[in-house]
Scaffold this motif. Structure first.
Motif, PDB file in Angstrom:
ATOM      1  N   LYS A  92       5.233  19.936  -9.432  1.00 14.95           N
ATOM      2  CA  LYS A  92       6.743  19.869  -9.721  1.00 14.95           C
ATOM      3  C   LYS A  92       6.452  18.755 -10.688  1.00 14.95           C
ATOM      4  N   VAL A  93       5.653  17.870 -11.154  1.00 14.98           N
ATOM      5  CA  VAL A  93       5.386  16.572 -12.086  1.00 14.98           C
ATOM      6  C   VAL A  93       4.743  17.397 -13.148  1.00 14.98           C
ATOM      7  N   THR A  94       5.328  17.810 -14.691  1.00 20.55           N
ATOM      8  CA  THR A  94       3.995  17.881 -15.529  1.00 20.55           C
ATOM      9  C   THR A  94       4.210  16.931 -16.544  1.00 20.55           C
ATOM     10  N   THR A  95       3.084  17.632 -17.641  1.00 21.86           N
ATOM     11  CA  THR A  95       3.114  16.451 -18.050  1.00 21.86           C
ATOM     12  C   THR A  95       4.074  17.015 -19.688  1.00 21.86           C
ATOM     13  N   GLU A  96       4.213  18.004 -19.728  1.00 25.43           N
ATOM     14  CA  GLU A  96       5.227  19.256 -20.631  1.00 25.43           C
ATOM     15  C   GLU A  96       6.656  18.164 -20.183  1.00 25.43           C
ATOM     16  N   ARG A  97       7.077  18.695 -18.998  1.00 21.77           N
ATOM     17  CA  ARG A  97       8.416  17.924 -18.691  1.00 21.77           C
ATOM     18  C   ARG A  97       8.698  16.568 -19.045  1.00 21.77           C
ATOM     19  N   VAL A  98       7.906  15.288 -18.540  1.00 17.34           N
ATOM     20  CA  VAL A  98       7.882  14.304 -18.858  1.00 17.34           C
ATOM     21  C   VAL A  98       7.846  14.673 -20.547  1.00 17.34           C
ATOM     22  N   ILE A  99       7.258  14.555 -21.651  1.00 16.80           N
ATOM     23  CA  ILE A  99       7.399  14.667 -22.902  1.00 16.80           C
ATOM     24  C   ILE A  99       8.779  15.176 -22.953  1.00 16.80           C
ATOM     25  N   ARG A 157       0.748  -0.939   0.231  1.00 14.56           N
ATOM     26  CA  ARG A 157       0.053   0.035   0.098  1.00 14.56           C
ATOM     27  C   ARG A 157       0.872   0.990  -0.064  1.00 14.56           C
ATOM     28  N   GLY A 158       1.930   1.198   0.694  1.00 18.45           N
ATOM     29  CA  GLY A 158       3.061   2.602   0.845  1.00 18.45           C
ATOM     30  C   GLY A 158       3.320   2.686  -0.586  1.00 18.45           C
ATOM     31  N   ARG A 159       3.831   1.721  -1.402  1.00 15.46           N
ATOM     32  CA  ARG A 159       4.486   1.702  -2.441  1.00 15.46           C
ATOM     33  C   ARG A 159       3.745   2.506  -3.532  1.00 15.46           C
ATOM     34  N   GLU A 160       2.410   1.960  -3.726  1.00 14.05           N
ATOM     35  CA  GLU A 160       1.452   2.439  -4.369  1.00 14.05           C
ATOM     36  C   GLU A 160       1.005   4.105  -4.031  1.00 14.05           C
ATOM     37  N   VAL A 161       0.684   4.260  -2.904  1.00 12.05           N
ATOM     38  CA  VAL A 161       0.274   5.791  -2.502  1.00 12.05           C
ATOM     39  C   VAL A 161       1.644   6.926  -3.251  1.00 12.05           C
ATOM     40  N   GLN A 162       3.095   6.343  -2.426  1.00 13.18           N
ATOM     41  CA  GLN A 162       4.033   7.098  -3.475  1.00 13.18           C
ATOM     42  C   GLN A 162       4.060   7.527  -4.489  1.00 13.18           C
ATOM     43  N   PHE A 163       3.722   5.790  -5.545  1.00 10.50           N
ATOM     44  CA  PHE A 163       3.304   6.124  -7.132  1.00 10.50           C
ATOM     45  C   PHE A 163       2.391   7.456  -7.481  1.00 10.50           C
ATOM     46  N   ASN A 164       1.548   7.684  -6.409  1.00 10.34           N
ATOM     47  CA  ASN A 164       0.228   8.354  -6.659  1.00 10.34           C
ATOM     48  C   ASN A 164       0.534   9.849  -6.096  1.00 10.34           C
ATOM     49  N   ARG A 165       1.482  10.225  -5.636  1.00 17.31           N
ATOM     50  CA  ARG A 165       2.288  10.757  -5.046  1.00 17.31           C
ATOM     51  C   ARG A 165       2.348  11.903  -5.926  1.00 17.31           C
ATOM     52  N   PHE A 166       3.282  10.634  -6.799  1.00 14.98           N
ATOM     53  CA  PHE A 166       4.007  11.418  -7.440  1.00 14.98           C
ATOM     54  C   PHE A 166       3.548  12.035  -8.353  1.00 14.98           C
ATOM     55  N   GLN A 212      -6.747   3.315 -12.994  1.00 13.49           N
ATOM     56  CA  GLN A 212      -7.142   3.612 -12.375  1.00 13.49           C
ATOM     57  C   GLN A 212      -7.409   4.504 -11.946  1.00 13.49           C
ATOM     58  N   VAL A 213      -6.581   5.279 -12.283  1.00 16.81           N
ATOM     59  CA  VAL A 213      -5.588   6.357 -12.220  1.00 16.81           C
ATOM     60  C   VAL A 213      -7.564   7.511 -11.923  1.00 16.81           C
ATOM     61  N   GLY A 214      -7.364   8.623 -10.694  1.00 16.25           N
ATOM     62  CA  GLY A 214      -9.044   8.337 -10.287  1.00 16.25           C
ATOM     63  C   GLY A 214      -9.180  10.316 -11.715  1.00 16.25           C
ATOM     64  N   THR A 215      -8.083  10.437 -11.799  1.00 12.66           N
ATOM     65  CA  THR A 215      -8.015  12.508 -12.397  1.00 12.66           C
ATOM     66  C   THR A 215      -7.030  12.898 -13.796  1.00 12.66           C
ATOM     67  N   ALA A 216      -7.889  13.332 -14.237  1.00 14.61           N
ATOM     68  CA  ALA A 216      -7.472  13.476 -15.532  1.00 14.61           C
ATOM     69  C   ALA A 216      -5.938  14.703 -15.764  1.00 14.61           C
ATOM     70  N   ASP A 217      -5.039  14.457 -15.004  1.00 17.04           N
ATOM     71  CA  ASP A 217      -4.364  15.589 -14.754  1.00 17.04           C
ATOM     72  C   ASP A 217      -2.622  14.592 -15.065  1.00 17.04           C
ATOM     73  N   ARG A 218      -3.626  13.384 -13.555  1.00 16.37           N
ATOM     74  CA  ARG A 218      -2.485  12.443 -13.623  1.00 16.37           C
ATOM     75  C   ARG A 218      -2.724  11.281 -14.247  1.00 16.37           C
ATOM     76  N   LEU A 219      -3.890  11.111 -15.241  1.00 14.48           N
ATOM     77  CA  LEU A 219      -4.017  10.316 -16.513  1.00 14.48           C
ATOM     78  C   LEU A 219      -2.833  10.784 -17.493  1.00 14.48           C
ATOM     79  N   LEU A 220      -2.695  12.141 -17.461  1.00  8.69           N
ATOM     80  CA  LEU A 220      -2.167  12.389 -18.816  1.00  8.69           C
ATOM     81  C   LEU A 220      -0.872  12.410 -18.633  1.00  8.69           C
ATOM     82  N   LYS A 221      -0.297  12.807 -16.970  1.00  2.54           N
ATOM     83  CA  LYS A 221       1.045  12.151 -16.858  1.00  2.54           C
ATOM     84  C   LYS A 221       1.426  10.964 -17.080  1.00  2.54           C
ATOM     85  N   LEU A 222       0.530   9.800 -16.676  1.00  4.96           N
ATOM     86  CA  LEU A 222       0.446   8.508 -16.603  1.00  4.96           C
ATOM     87  C   LEU A 222       1.055   8.518 -18.023  1.00  4.96           C
ATOM     88  N   VAL A 223       0.795   8.790 -18.622  1.00  2.00           N
ATOM     89  CA  VAL A 223       0.411   8.382 -20.049  1.00  2.00           C
ATOM     90  C   VAL A 223       1.167   8.840 -20.895  1.00  2.00           C
TER      91      VAL A 223
END
Length: 430
Positions: free
Chosen positions: A31-38, A17-26, A310-321
């Motif tokens: 400071k973690v933006t889709t643009e920077r990942v790209i 569970r702690g690792r899953e929480v860490q992933f979601n917090r990331f 199952q990530v819950g919000t669009a902004d996090r899904l964009l980063k995940l993609v």
């Protein structure tokens, strides 16, 4: 993601569970933006492209995430139905000579904010989604500056007059499959003009398998010639030349099998095409476009199952993609590297700790069988792929079938578990 061939945070966390929480917090960190990942996509790609003729292949894929009326997750509409999701438009760098994937270059990830009420024809190009083709091509220029030549390559959606006019220059060319029967400078239509071109050659080519089509051989006839496109009648394009000289390559299937849709490619390019040999070269380069389709399959149904997230919000899904896109490319590079066709550097896919772990594992694997040695240079991705394949259960012999995606997945899972421990090798416990 590469190791687990998955993007589901719960499954990647292995029940911790702690690792899953860490992933979601990331993913939720501002400071973690889709643009920077790209922006990070091209790390390693620019160096790998140096001195090569790079096919900069771009396309768009719709990623449909399950939603309900009460849980839209902030996602906009996609497709023609009621689907909701994210759109991914990446550019892959591919070596034109051997088809080796050099990595991601640039691109865009977005979700729609709602339906547009202003007609498509009444909007400037910068206010249309189709601007992504031009923006991605222009963004690639400084990233691929050390390449010997770059050819931006796309399917019918990239048939954009402004793309030909704005992107092309001395060492940067464009190939696009025609979508529109465009008007030529002399007032005739492109397709009428193409019918008047003589058949100059015929050739058998192998068409790779696709989702709805098995691999098959097609007999094609070739036409080509110079054309001059008239500028479309739009006030938003008045700053562009009134006409644009391009070359046209037409290949169509002769006597297709019953029940098979005949192949017909109408290709427009800024490359010079003076001979049949040059025209066939354009066709061969366009065939390389299948790699981006393989990339989308690895990302979705046949690999990472991105649409199951199952990530819950669009902004996090964009980063995940955006993150998953990089993982999918690494997987393709490892699969391509199995036979050592080209010398891709190991640092394309592994950091310093990963390379050190691979070296230790390689020594152990070779010690277990003194007659079996890794045949590839230790600074190559092929060297790493040989090790990963062995860890996944492949016997390593040249006469054996190369390791497939499942074997590589199993090997990567084992490798990453070992790498975590190897990173602690010099830690002194109290």
């Amino acid at each position: 993601m590469v190791a687990g061939k998955d993007v589901c945070l719960r499954r990647l966390a292995k029940g911790i569970r702690g690792r899953e929480v860490q992933f979601n917090r990331f993913l939720g960190n501002a400071k973690v933006t889709t643009e920077r990942v790209i922006e990070s996509w091209s790390e390693g790609t620019s160096a790998a492209a140096e001195g090569c003729h790079v096919l900069a292949i771009q396309d768009t894929s719709e990623i449909n995430f399950a939603t309900t009326a009460k849980r839209r997750r902030g996602l906009g509409e996609i497709g023609k139905g009621n689907g909701r999701g994210v759109l991914l438009h990446p550019m892959l760098a591919v070596d034109a000579e051997n088809g080796v994937c050099l990595g991601l270059v640039s691109g865009q990830v977005w979700t729609r904010k709602g339906r547009r009420t202003v007609s498509h024809d009444l909007r400037d190009l910068s206010d249309k989604e189709s601007q992504r083709w031009i923006a991605t091509a222009l963004a690639a220029k400084p990233l691929l500056a050390k390449a010997a030549m770059v050819t931006a390559l796309g399917d019918r959606e990239s048939d954009i007059f402004a793309l030909y006019a704005n992107a092309a220059e001395e060492r940067f060319h464009v190939i696009a499959r025609s979508m529109h029967d465009r008007k030529l400078a002399d007032g005739t239509g492109l397709y009428v003009a193409s019918e008047g071109m003589a058949v100059v050659d015929q050739r058998l080519i192998v068409l790779p398998a696709r989702a709805q089509r098995a691999e098959r051989t097609a007999q094609l006839e070739l036409r080509f010639g110079a054309v001059s496109l008239a500028r479309p009648q739009s006030k938003f394009l008045n700053h562009l030349p009134k006409s644009l000289p391009l070359n046209y390559v037409d290949v169509r299937e002769v006597d297709p099998q019953a029940g098979t849709e005949p192949l017909h490619w109408r290709l427009l390019t800024t490359h010079a095409v003076a001979t049949a040999k040059a025209a066939w070269r354009i066709v061969e380069w366009y065939k390389r476009r299948w790699l981006i389709e393989q990339f989308f399959r690895v990302l979705k149904t046949q690999g990472f199952r991105l649409e199951d997230s199952q990530v819950g919000t669009a902004d996090r899904l964009l980063k995940l993609v955006a993150i998953a896109a990089k993982a999918a490319v690494i997987t393709i590079q490892l699969l391509q590297a199995r036979d050592g066709r080209a010398h891709q550097p190991v640092r394309l896919a592994f950091d310093a700790n990963g390379v050190a772990t691979l070296a230790a594992l390689n020594r152990n694997l070779e010690a277990q069988s003194k007659r079996l040695r890794n045949p590839h240079p230790p600074d190559s991705l092929a060297w790493a792929a040989w090790i990963i394949g062995r860890l996944g259960g492949w016997d390593g012999y040249p006469s054996s079938k190369p390791p497939g995606p499942i074997t590589m997945k199993n090997g990567l899972e084992y490798f990453h578990a070992v790498a975590a421990g190897w990173s602690l090798r010099d830690v002194c416990m109290p």
